[in-house]
Design a protein around this motif. Structure first.
Motif, mmCIF file in Angstrom:
data_model
loop_
_atom_site.group_PDB
_atom_site.id
_atom_site.type_symbol
_atom_site.label_atom_id
_atom_site.label_comp_id
_atom_site.label_asym_id
_atom_site.label_seq_id
_atom_site.Cartn_x
_atom_site.Cartn_y
_atom_site.Cartn_z
ATOM 1 N N PRO A 157 0.813 -1.225 0.000
ATOM 2 C CA PRO A 157 0.000 0.000 0.000
ATOM 3 C C PRO A 157 0.845 1.274 0.000
ATOM 4 O O PRO A 157 0.452 2.285 -0.590
ATOM 5 C CB PRO A 157 -0.833 -0.128 1.278
ATOM 6 C CG PRO A 157 -0.926 -1.594 1.501
ATOM 7 C CD PRO A 157 0.407 -2.137 1.079
ATOM 8 N N ALA A 158 2.012 1.217 0.671
ATOM 9 C CA ALA A 158 2.919 2.363 0.601
ATOM 10 C C ALA A 158 3.415 2.546 -0.830
ATOM 11 O O ALA A 158 3.489 3.665 -1.342
ATOM 12 C CB ALA A 158 4.098 2.165 1.560
ATOM 13 N N TYR A 200 3.840 5.121 -6.190
ATOM 14 C CA TYR A 200 3.722 5.028 -7.642
ATOM 15 C C TYR A 200 2.656 5.973 -8.203
ATOM 16 O O TYR A 200 2.893 6.649 -9.215
ATOM 17 C CB TYR A 200 3.353 3.595 -8.052
ATOM 18 C CG TYR A 200 4.508 2.671 -8.306
ATOM 19 C CD1 TYR A 200 5.365 2.851 -9.387
ATOM 20 C CD2 TYR A 200 4.744 1.582 -7.473
ATOM 21 C CE1 TYR A 200 6.422 1.992 -9.638
ATOM 22 C CE2 TYR A 200 5.800 0.697 -7.718
ATOM 23 C CZ TYR A 200 6.635 0.918 -8.796
ATOM 24 O OH TYR A 200 7.674 0.055 -9.045
ATOM 25 N N ALA A 201 1.481 5.997 -7.597
ATOM 26 C CA ALA A 201 0.322 6.592 -8.256
ATOM 27 C C ALA A 201 -0.240 7.844 -7.594
ATOM 28 O O ALA A 201 -1.119 8.496 -8.176
ATOM 29 C CB ALA A 201 -0.802 5.546 -8.363
ATOM 30 N N ILE A 202 0.245 8.203 -6.402
ATOM 31 C CA ILE A 202 -0.312 9.361 -5.700
ATOM 32 C C ILE A 202 0.735 10.454 -5.506
ATOM 33 O O ILE A 202 0.469 11.629 -5.775
ATOM 34 C CB ILE A 202 -0.921 8.916 -4.356
ATOM 35 C CG1 ILE A 202 -2.193 8.106 -4.642
ATOM 36 C CG2 ILE A 202 -1.229 10.113 -3.467
ATOM 37 C CD1 ILE A 202 -2.753 7.374 -3.455
ATOM 38 N N ILE A 203 1.938 10.075 -5.069
ATOM 39 C CA ILE A 203 3.002 11.070 -4.876
ATOM 40 C C ILE A 203 3.289 11.866 -6.153
ATOM 41 O O ILE A 203 3.480 13.096 -6.085
ATOM 42 C CB ILE A 203 4.286 10.391 -4.352
ATOM 43 C CG1 ILE A 203 4.050 9.831 -2.942
ATOM 44 C CG2 ILE A 203 5.453 11.364 -4.346
ATOM 45 C CD1 ILE A 203 3.727 10.876 -1.899
ATOM 46 N N PRO A 204 3.331 11.237 -7.359
ATOM 47 C CA PRO A 204 3.564 12.043 -8.568
ATOM 48 C C PRO A 204 2.559 13.172 -8.741
ATOM 49 O O PRO A 204 2.913 14.270 -9.169
ATOM 50 C CB PRO A 204 3.452 11.012 -9.705
ATOM 51 C CG PRO A 204 3.848 9.722 -9.068
ATOM 52 C CD PRO A 204 3.304 9.790 -7.676
ATOM 53 N N GLY A 215 3.129 17.451 -8.628
ATOM 54 C CA GLY A 215 2.841 18.102 -9.909
ATOM 55 C C GLY A 215 3.383 17.362 -11.112
ATOM 56 O O GLY A 215 3.576 17.951 -12.175
ATOM 57 N N GLY A 216 3.623 16.052 -10.948
ATOM 58 C CA GLY A 216 4.161 15.257 -12.051
ATOM 59 C C GLY A 216 3.176 14.207 -12.524
ATOM 60 O O GLY A 216 1.978 14.281 -12.259
ATOM 61 N N LYS A 217 3.723 13.205 -13.212
ATOM 62 C CA LYS A 217 2.896 12.133 -13.746
ATOM 63 C C LYS A 217 3.558 10.788 -13.486
ATOM 64 O O LYS A 217 4.750 10.710 -13.191
ATOM 65 C CB LYS A 217 2.660 12.332 -15.250
ATOM 66 C CG LYS A 217 1.846 13.584 -15.556
ATOM 67 C CD LYS A 217 1.447 13.661 -17.017
ATOM 68 C CE LYS A 217 0.555 14.881 -17.246
ATOM 69 N NZ LYS A 217 0.095 14.982 -18.663
ATOM 70 N N LEU A 218 2.768 9.743 -13.605
ATOM 71 C CA LEU A 218 3.261 8.392 -13.411
ATOM 72 C C LEU A 218 4.311 8.060 -14.459
ATOM 73 O O LEU A 218 4.094 8.252 -15.651
ATOM 74 C CB LEU A 218 2.077 7.413 -13.507
ATOM 75 C CG LEU A 218 2.388 5.925 -13.448
ATOM 76 C CD1 LEU A 218 2.913 5.550 -12.069
ATOM 77 C CD2 LEU A 218 1.132 5.122 -13.777
ATOM 78 N N PHE A 219 5.459 7.561 -14.013
ATOM 79 C CA PHE A 219 6.557 7.291 -14.929
ATOM 80 C C PHE A 219 6.218 6.161 -15.894
ATOM 81 O O PHE A 219 6.411 6.284 -17.105
ATOM 82 C CB PHE A 219 7.827 6.950 -14.134
ATOM 83 C CG PHE A 219 8.976 6.529 -14.996
ATOM 84 C CD1 PHE A 219 9.616 7.443 -15.833
ATOM 85 C CD2 PHE A 219 9.427 5.216 -14.985
ATOM 86 C CE1 PHE A 219 10.675 7.053 -16.640
ATOM 87 C CE2 PHE A 219 10.488 4.820 -15.783
ATOM 88 C CZ PHE A 219 11.108 5.741 -16.611
ATOM 89 N N SER A 220 5.726 5.048 -15.388
ATOM 90 C CA SER A 220 5.419 3.904 -16.240
ATOM 91 C C SER A 220 4.376 3.014 -15.582
ATOM 92 O O SER A 220 4.647 2.408 -14.539
ATOM 93 C CB SER A 220 6.683 3.088 -16.528
ATOM 94 O OG SER A 220 6.356 1.882 -17.192
ATOM 95 N N ALA A 249 12.418 1.933 -6.811
ATOM 96 C CA ALA A 249 13.318 3.059 -6.544
ATOM 97 C C ALA A 249 13.637 3.806 -7.837
ATOM 98 O O ALA A 249 13.612 5.049 -7.876
ATOM 99 C CB ALA A 249 14.604 2.552 -5.893
ATOM 100 N N PHE A 250 13.919 3.070 -8.915
ATOM 101 C CA PHE A 250 14.205 3.702 -10.203
ATOM 102 C C PHE A 250 13.007 4.513 -10.688
ATOM 103 O O PHE A 250 13.145 5.663 -11.131
ATOM 104 C CB PHE A 250 14.554 2.626 -11.238
ATOM 105 C CG PHE A 250 14.645 3.159 -12.649
ATOM 106 C CD1 PHE A 250 15.767 3.835 -13.079
ATOM 107 C CD2 PHE A 250 13.582 2.992 -13.538
ATOM 108 C CE1 PHE A 250 15.847 4.344 -14.368
ATOM 109 C CE2 PHE A 250 13.657 3.490 -14.831
ATOM 110 C CZ PHE A 250 14.790 4.164 -15.250
ATOM 111 N N SER A 251 11.819 3.923 -10.598
ATOM 112 C CA SER A 251 10.607 4.593 -11.074
ATOM 113 C C SER A 251 10.346 5.885 -10.308
ATOM 114 O O SER A 251 10.011 6.918 -10.899
ATOM 115 C CB SER A 251 9.409 3.650 -10.947
ATOM 116 O OG SER A 251 8.223 4.272 -11.395
ATOM 117 N N MET A 252 10.511 5.835 -8.972
ATOM 118 C CA MET A 252 10.205 7.020 -8.165
ATOM 119 C C MET A 252 11.179 8.156 -8.456
ATOM 120 O O MET A 252 10.770 9.307 -8.657
ATOM 121 C CB MET A 252 10.244 6.658 -6.679
ATOM 122 C CG MET A 252 9.124 5.734 -6.231
ATOM 123 S SD MET A 252 7.489 6.250 -6.832
ATOM 124 C CE MET A 252 7.415 7.929 -6.238
#
Length: 563
Positions: free
Chosen positions: A242-243, A248-252, A256-261, A313-316
């Protein structure tokens, strides 16, 4: 045609569903229960570190091992499970919707879990279940403790089936489309939870309850521990995923960003499903009766979980850098400097991410066949636990709370509460750094866990441990101040913050991202591979444990009478 549907889905997903007041009451009930558990479990933790410092004695009517059991069960199981299920219900309601029938079943889940928790808590507080968080046999608790645990598991299973049905209904209405990412993640986590809890349900229903009721005179200790750790290790990932959903989907969205992948996120969750369950024997490396070959195989499988962790980690950090550079912040670390450090919705989870670096490194030591022998049954393991669950997971849950609670109650996160949240995050970080660091060092010096003794008869080792035990008491006190602040913030957000509409932040995917392959949603394949890995890793060890079982162990009334 398939690409067309994927594009249409992306456009539709920018308009998430509205959470009704009836839904919000259900989701909030789970979270309220979790915060009550936070306060009670935190108080028990404070008492523990004060006792271990050697400068505080509990009243005669309070037993150390009872408060240790309360702390572990209430924080490790109750706080986490209730918060996770409430949060995941909210994610499902926001992305795929919930029907009246599903909502009623959600309430059934809540009440079954709540009744089970209260039953278990009463037996612990009455001194009839001082069996610690792992409830190892031959320690024996009152039957109500085990029945309560069984009810908590059954209640959580109801939530599993509700979440799966929610996604199934959505997919029926949207044939050929990929499911919303957060709904996919929730269903993966619940699949892992359901498969894992089959182990603890089996040992509780078939071993502990009959034994505690006197229907059987003995119990197969090794089998009970093996079934517990079949559940106990994926429990860690049930807390962690859940963290990851928030990362992945909320912090971006918050930054002010978007989901990386989208594809990378789904693949990482699938890998966690594969490699989180068939690895419990690495918690039993020092136990006789288990073949060393199978221990080694499960150690190898344990290390496979590093892959999805590094993918995350890479995605974030890719998300952080891309967002910063799009906003015009150049240089090697310019993007990092301009992250929203003054927004507690970001700060608390980010510190949780950083804590997972040393926490993950410690986990590699715990799972290593040779190095585990150095730290097994020392307070190093407790320190590791507090870095991963009590920092990475809990700080992320706090970060979620700052927007989820006001969203559900129709209120807003004010600047003053945000500032107080930053202070709370600092208290938590400082307190946990001191306490967990001291636990790690004392563990390397041989300090035991699961023990109230701080001096061991005035030995030289005890003098060496003294400073670290005092540091644990200082860190634990700071942490308890952080708990009081967080409970105050929760009450403020739930009942007294100004009325308004707080955003439920769900990030969109990058415009130029590749369409997500539909094979990633081949649920039958992923579940089949998971079951195959479990059967491979556990069939022979469990068969050996049953076939070569020594005479069973009778009731053992330590440290106090439990039967």
């Amino acid at each position: 045609m398939a690409v067309e549907k994927l594009v249409n889905y992306k456009q539709d997903n920018r308009l998430p569903l509205t959470i009704s007041k009836k839904e919000a009451r259900l989701y909030l009930s789970f979270i309220v229960f979790a915060f009550v558990a936070l306060f009670i479990g935190g108080l028990m933790g404070l008492l523990q570190v004060l006792v271990r410092s050697g400068h505080f004695t509990l009243p005669s009517w309070i037993d150390y091992y009872s408060i240790l059991t309360v702390h572990g069960v209430v924080l490790g199981l109750v706080l986490t499970t209730f918060f996770i299920i409430g949060f995941q219900f909210a994610l499902m309601g926001k992305t795929v919707g919930i029907s009246d029938r599903q909502r009623r079943l959600g309430w059934l889940s809540f009440w079954v879990m709540a009744i089970g928790t209260i039953m278990a808590a009463i037996t612990i507080l009455a001194g009839r279940a001082a069996v610690l968080y792992t409830f190892y046999a031959p320690l024996q608790a009152h039957p109500a403790f085990y029945i309560g645990l069984a009810l908590v598991v059954v209640g959580s299973w109801i939530a599993c089936f509700v979440n799966w049905h929610q996604l199934a209904v959505w997919k029926k209405k949207h044939p050929g489309e990929k499911s919303p990412l957060l709904a996919f993640m929730v269903c993966i986590n619940m699949a892992m939870w359901f498969i894992a809890t089959l182990g603890v349900a089996a040992t509780v229903l078939l071993q502990f309850i009959p034994w505690s009721l006197g229907w059987t005179a003995t119990i197969n200790v090794l089998l009970s521990r093996t079934l517990f750790w079949y559940f106990g290790h994926p429990l860690v990932y049930f807390w962690l995923l859940p963290a990851y959903m928030a990362w992945y989907a909320i912090i971006p969205k918050i930054i002010g960003g978007k989901l990386f992948s989208d594809s990378l996120a789904r693949l990482s969750f699938i890998l966690f499903l594969f490699f989180s369950i068939p690895v419990g024997l690495h918690h039993q490396l020092t136990e006789p009766g288990l073949d060393s070959t199978w221990k080694f195989i499960q150690v190898v499988l344990t290390f496979m979980v590093v892959i999805p962790s590094l993918m995350t980690a890479f995605s974030m950090f890719a998300t952080f850098e891309i967002t910063g550079r799009k906003k015009g912040f150049g240089g090697l670390f310019g993007w990092l400097k301009h992250l929203p450090w003054k927004d507690v919705r970001f700060l608390a989870p980010f510190i949780g991410m950083l804590a997972f670096i040393p926490g993950g490194a410690g986990g590699l030591i715990n799972a290593s066949y040779q190095m585990n022998s150095l730290i097994h049954n020392t307070i190093w393991v407790t320190g590791h636990f507090h870095l991963t669950v009590a920092t990475t997971v809990v700080l992320t849950f706090f970060g979620i709370s700052y927007w989820l609670i006001p969203h559900l109650t129709g209120r807003t996160l004010t600047k003053s509460i945000n500032r107080l949240g930053i202070i709370q995050t600092i208290f938590w970080t400082v307190g946990m750094t001191i306490m967990s660091g001291a636990m790690h060092i004392q563990g390397l010096l041989g300090g035991p866990r699961r023990s109230s003794y701080s001096d061991y008869g005035g030995s030289e080792q005890a003098a060496e441990w003294g400073a670290y035990q005092m540091a644990q008491a200082v860190g634990g006190t700071i942490l308890f101040i952080g708990i009081i602040l967080m409970v105050y913030i929760f009450i403020k957000l739930a009942f007294f913050a100004p009325k308004g509409n707080e955003e439920f932040p769900i990030a969109e995917e990058e415009e130029n991202a590749e369409p997500t392959p539909m094979w990633l949603e081949n649920w039958k394949l992923w579940i089949a591979i998971t079951i195959a890995l479990i059967l491979f890793a556990y069939t022979i060890p469990i068969f050996d444990v049953i076939q070569n079982a020594p005479p069973g162990s009778p009731t053992f009334d330590w440290p106090i009478g439990n039967s």
